[in-house]
Design a protein around this motif. Structure first.
Motif, short mmCIF file in Angstrom:
data_model
loop_
_atom_site.label_atom_id
_atom_site.label_comp_id
_atom_site.label_asym_id
_atom_site.label_seq_id
_atom_site.Cartn_x
_atom_site.Cartn_y
_atom_site.Cartn_z
N THR A 184 41.92 -57.94 24.25
CA THR A 184 40.52 -57.92 23.83
C THR A 184 39.84 -56.59 24.11
OG1 THR A 184 39.95 -58.94 25.97
CG2 THR A 184 40.20 -60.41 24.07
N ASP A 185 40.40 -55.80 25.04
CA ASP A 185 39.81 -54.49 25.35
C ASP A 185 40.01 -53.49 24.21
OD1 ASP A 185 38.79 -54.94 28.03
OD2 ASP A 185 40.89 -55.17 28.62
N ASN A 187 39.16 -54.16 21.21
CA ASN A 187 38.07 -54.41 20.28
C ASN A 187 36.98 -53.35 20.48
OD1 ASN A 187 37.42 -56.12 18.14
ND2 ASN A 187 35.98 -57.30 19.36
N TYR A 211 45.05 -60.94 16.58
CA TYR A 211 44.11 -61.18 17.68
C TYR A 211 42.66 -60.89 17.28
CZ TYR A 211 48.19 -61.78 20.64
OH TYR A 211 49.37 -62.24 21.18
N LEU A 213 41.07 -58.26 16.19
CA LEU A 213 40.54 -57.08 16.87
C LEU A 213 40.13 -56.03 15.85
CD1 LEU A 213 43.25 -56.81 19.66
CD2 LEU A 213 40.98 -57.83 19.86
#
Length: 305
Positions: A184-185, A187, A211, A213
């Motif tokens: 998630t980082d 994104n 994911y 992103l």
């Protein structure tokens, strides 16, 4: 006769004059004339023409079986003849994708030329299916492609190593102040990505889509070296194949690799592909064995480290 039978067999296997002409690098009218001349010499019709479709006659079926026997006999002859040729290659032509050319070939070429100072290595780039065609047409001695297998019975695939994506960041990047990074980082993360059109970029897009992103893509470049050099200046990250990330590259550019489990699951197998072994010169077989051994040694070193 040998050439006529080769042309005839290609027409049968491609199921049309147009496809066969394209495969043989001939014009369709020229191939039609060659076929007409062969039928005249044999005094039989080899095909029934049903519209644009060609259907083998009984005589055509017998002729095709003869063509196959002739092909096998010729391959056997060449295999025996190759036994009398030198096993020392002077020129090797390798087919590879652009990303393979940048990640895999430099080390291989260095190792090969150090061991064989008189060896000249040429490289032809293309997509995996294009390299496969070059192998089949014997325009390259062998190919290295990012695929575990090529769906063609005329091609043999030899897996060399598995690769996966890794997140690379400048050591001074603020995000590294965190003790743990997750998918998630990525994104919104400023990133420089390889230009579209390669297996590596396709793999990158697939993992981002999986994911959901959306990184902040600042640049798209078709050179790993350029991406590496721009990361610190742009304060951006990137996703690169593990096979490219030598320790010295990271040190020289003050970069850091972040291990993320999901990225390590983006496995892609790189394979060596070659054509019918009967057509391989002893020198080519030797280089294929050397190439496989080179990557096997590399794999052993990575496991030990």
């Amino acid at each position: 006769m040998l050439e006529d039978m080769r042309l005839f067999a290609t027409i049968v296997e491609q199921t049309s004059l147009n496809k066969a002409a394209e495969r043989l690098n001939l014009s369709q009218p020229a191939l039609s004339r060659r076929l007409a001349r062969l039928e005249a010499e044999l005094e039989v019709d080899l095909f029934r023409r049903i519209g644009k479709r060609l259907e083998l006659t009984a005589a055509g079926q017998v002729t095709y079986e003869f063509a196959l026997e002739l092909r096998r006999f010729h391959a056997s002859y060449l295999k025996k003849l190759n036994a009398y040729k030198s096993s020392e290659a002077h020129i090797a032509t390798i087919g590879a994708s652009l990303t393979t050319l940048q990640t895999t070939l430099p080390g291989l070429i260095t190792a090969m030329t150090e061991k064989h100072p008189n060896l000249e290595i040429k490289a032809i780039t293309g997509k995996s299916h294009e390299i496969a065609e070059l192998v089949k047409d014997r325009k390259v001695d062998f190919g290295i492609v990012a695929s575990s297998a090529i769906a063609d019975l005329a091609i043999t695939s030899l897996p060399l190593f598995d690769d996966h994506l890794m997140l690379v960041l400048p050591r001074t990047h603020i995000i590294l102040e965190r003790t743990h990074l997750e998918m998630t980082d990525l994104n919104g993360l400023p990133m420089i990505l390889f230009a579209p059109g390669t297996w590596y970029r396709t793999l990158t897009d697939e993992i981002l889509k999986k994911y959901n992103l959306k990184p902040d893509v600042r640049m798209e470049i078709d050179s790993f070296e350029a991406i590496i050099r721009l990361l610190s200046a742009c304060r951006a990250g990137t996703l690169l194949p593990k096979s490219y990330l030598r320790e010295q590259i990271l040190i020289d550019n003050d970069l850091f690799v972040v291990r993320i489990k999901e990225l390590e699951e983006t496995k892609r197998t790189t394979s060596l592909i070659h054509g019918d072994p009967a057509w391989l010169a002893p020198s080519t077989r030797y280089l294929i064995e050397e190439t496989a051994a080179y990557f096997e040694r590399g794999s052993s070193r990575r496991k030990e480290s």
